[in-house]
Design an enzyme around this catalytic site. Structure first.
Site, short mmCIF file in Angstrom:
data_model
loop_
_atom_site.label_atom_id
_atom_site.label_comp_id
_atom_site.label_asym_id
_atom_site.label_seq_id
_atom_site.Cartn_x
_atom_site.Cartn_y
_atom_site.Cartn_z
N TRP A 102 45.50 3.25 53.30
CA TRP A 102 45.65 3.50 54.71
C TRP A 102 46.12 2.38 55.64
O TRP A 102 46.84 2.28 56.52
CB TRP A 102 44.54 4.44 55.21
N ASP A 171 40.36 2.27 62.21
CA ASP A 171 40.77 3.42 61.75
C ASP A 171 39.40 4.13 61.29
O ASP A 171 39.05 3.57 60.33
CB ASP A 171 41.95 3.27 60.68
N LYS A 195 39.16 15.09 59.14
CA LYS A 195 38.04 14.61 57.96
C LYS A 195 36.56 15.12 58.40
O LYS A 195 35.88 15.62 57.77
CB LYS A 195 37.97 13.17 57.83
C1 LIG Z 1 43.68 10.86 56.31
C2 LIG Z 1 43.51 9.42 56.91
C3 LIG Z 1 44.71 9.00 57.60
C4 LIG Z 1 45.97 9.72 57.97
O1 LIG Z 1 45.72 10.72 58.77
P1 LIG Z 1 46.77 11.76 59.09
O2 LIG Z 1 46.08 12.62 60.21
O3 LIG Z 1 47.09 12.68 57.81
O4 LIG Z 1 47.99 11.00 59.46
C5 LIG Z 1 44.57 7.78 58.08
N1 LIG Z 1 43.64 6.87 57.80
C6 LIG Z 1 42.45 7.34 57.17
C7 LIG Z 1 41.52 6.44 56.93
C8 LIG Z 1 42.70 8.62 56.45
O5 LIG Z 1 41.50 9.04 55.87
#
Ligand SMILES: *Cc1c(COP(=O)(O)O)cnc(C)c1O
Length: 359
Positions: A102, A171, A195
């Site tokens: 990511w 993030d 998540k």
């Molecule tokens: C799942 C995830 C993403 C991507 O998220 P999307 O909503 O599918 O674009 C980005 N960063 C992390 C840490 C993730 O777990």
């Protein structure tokens, strides 16, 4: 009804209380005569829902007044572009720590617009640790410093923040509201909801006000934080139902005593699993102990056939989505806020039994 223990990395388990509440309110929300899905986003009923969601984010995360709370679309991945477009007009440069896919994707996307300085990476050991940072590698003229706080795929997390004087961007897609985070230490935090916060379709962004309003000229209107900040996240039709379920999840978090209380439970859950992995002769964790995630625990047996056998047997027993990410193999148990302690205890009991039978 038989609900399984769902260890998916995302979309993932939601609290059953939330699903039931959504079910109760599905056909008619309050006395509105309609479902939330059918409501105008400009209606009074809907305005109350989105306002309450924002107020709860502010309360639960203790968000300072000089931050905007936005609910956007496009997932975490759209933030990979919005961040450089909005925050790096000045020097067109940013520092990134590469701790997994990511962070790597975020850096690659940023590179379309700005110069990216990769200050450190843990790629040498399959991202199984958080790299130590050497300040001499930081750019003096970076517009921001970027980290992925919890690495969903590899199962690592930061336990201390980089020592930078630049706006720190994180993030928090897979750890939002799982542990107490001091928002004031960050320029911007973002999380795709699927998540730990709700259904897919809504992305939470918390951004310091002084970082809004200086986007690059090429920034599309929909990718400009100012557009959404000026319009209460309703410049266009927001993902109304996803925001409503987010609100229900936030109410659930509050009813559990807030993030600090959930953190205690999450630490206890992670300890149950990691203690077992450390004592097991069959299974072993893949991450260095000091950087282990509270949310995503990858583990292996060292034998792909045994991994597959375990995943199949676990599924049969009602523990689903334990297969590791396609790029790492093995297993991964994602144990977000909605996973009860009991789910982890039962998984560990099952793993013990499997180990005895397959020794
Ligand atoms: C799942 C995830 C993403 C991507 O998220 P999307 O909503 O599918 O674009 C980005 N960063 C992390 C840490 C993730 O777990």
């Amino acid at each position: 009804m038989s609900r399984v223990y769902n260890f998916s990395a995302g979309p993932s388990m939601l609290p059953e209380e939330v699903l039931k509440k959504a079910q109760e309110e599905m056909v008619e929300y309050g006395t509105s005569g309609m479902s939330v899905m059918e409501m105008s986003h400009r209606s009074k009923d809907y305005q109350a829902i989105i306002d309450e969601a924002e107020a709860l984010v502010r309360e639960l995360m203790n968000v300072p007044d000089n931050y905007k709370v936005l609910v956007l679309q496009g997932g975490g991945s759209t933030q990979f572009a919005m961040i450089p477009l909005n925050l790096a007009k000045k020097n067109k440069k940013a520092d990134y720590v590469i701790t997994g896919q990511w962070a790597k994707k975020a850096a690659e996307q940023a590179e379309k617009y700005i110069t990216v300085n990769r200050v450190a990476s843990s790629a040498d050991k399959t991202f199984s640790y958080i790299p130590k940072l050497d300040k001499s590698a930081f750019s003096d003229d970076a517009d921001y410093f970027y980290i992925c706080y919890n690495n969903t795929i590899y199962g690592t997390r930061y336990t201390s923040l980089p020592d930078t004087d630049k706006p720190l961007i994180a993030d928090i897609s897979s750890c939002a509201m799982s542990e107490v985070i001091d928002v004031s230490k960050f320029g911007l935090l973002f999380a795709g909801a699927q998540k730990n916060l709700g259904p897919a379709g809504v992305t939470l962004v918390i951004v310091r006000e002084d970082l809004i309003g200086d986007a690059m000229d090429i920034t599309p209107i929909m990718l400009n934080y100012k557009t959404h900040a000026d319009n209460g996240s309703m410049y266009n039709t927001p993902p109304t139902y996803a925001i409503y379920v987010l609100k229900l999840v936030l109410e659930w978090i509050k009813s559990k005593g807030g993030i600090a209380e959930l953190q205690k439970i999450n630490e206890a859950k992670a300890k149950i699993l990691y203690d077992f992995l450390d004592s097991s002769k069959l299974f072993k964790g893949t991450v260095v102990p000091e950087d282990r995630s509270l949310m995503n625990a990858p583990f292996v047996t060292g034998d792909e056939e045994m991994d597959a056998k375990f995943i199949a047997a676990a599924k049969e027993a009602g523990f689903v989505n334990l297969k590791g990410h396609r790029t790492v193999g093995g297993m991964r148990a994602s144990i977000y806020n909605a996973m009860p302690v009991e789910g982890v205890e039962k998984l560990v009991a099952f793993m013990k039994k499997f180990e005895e039978e397959n020794a």
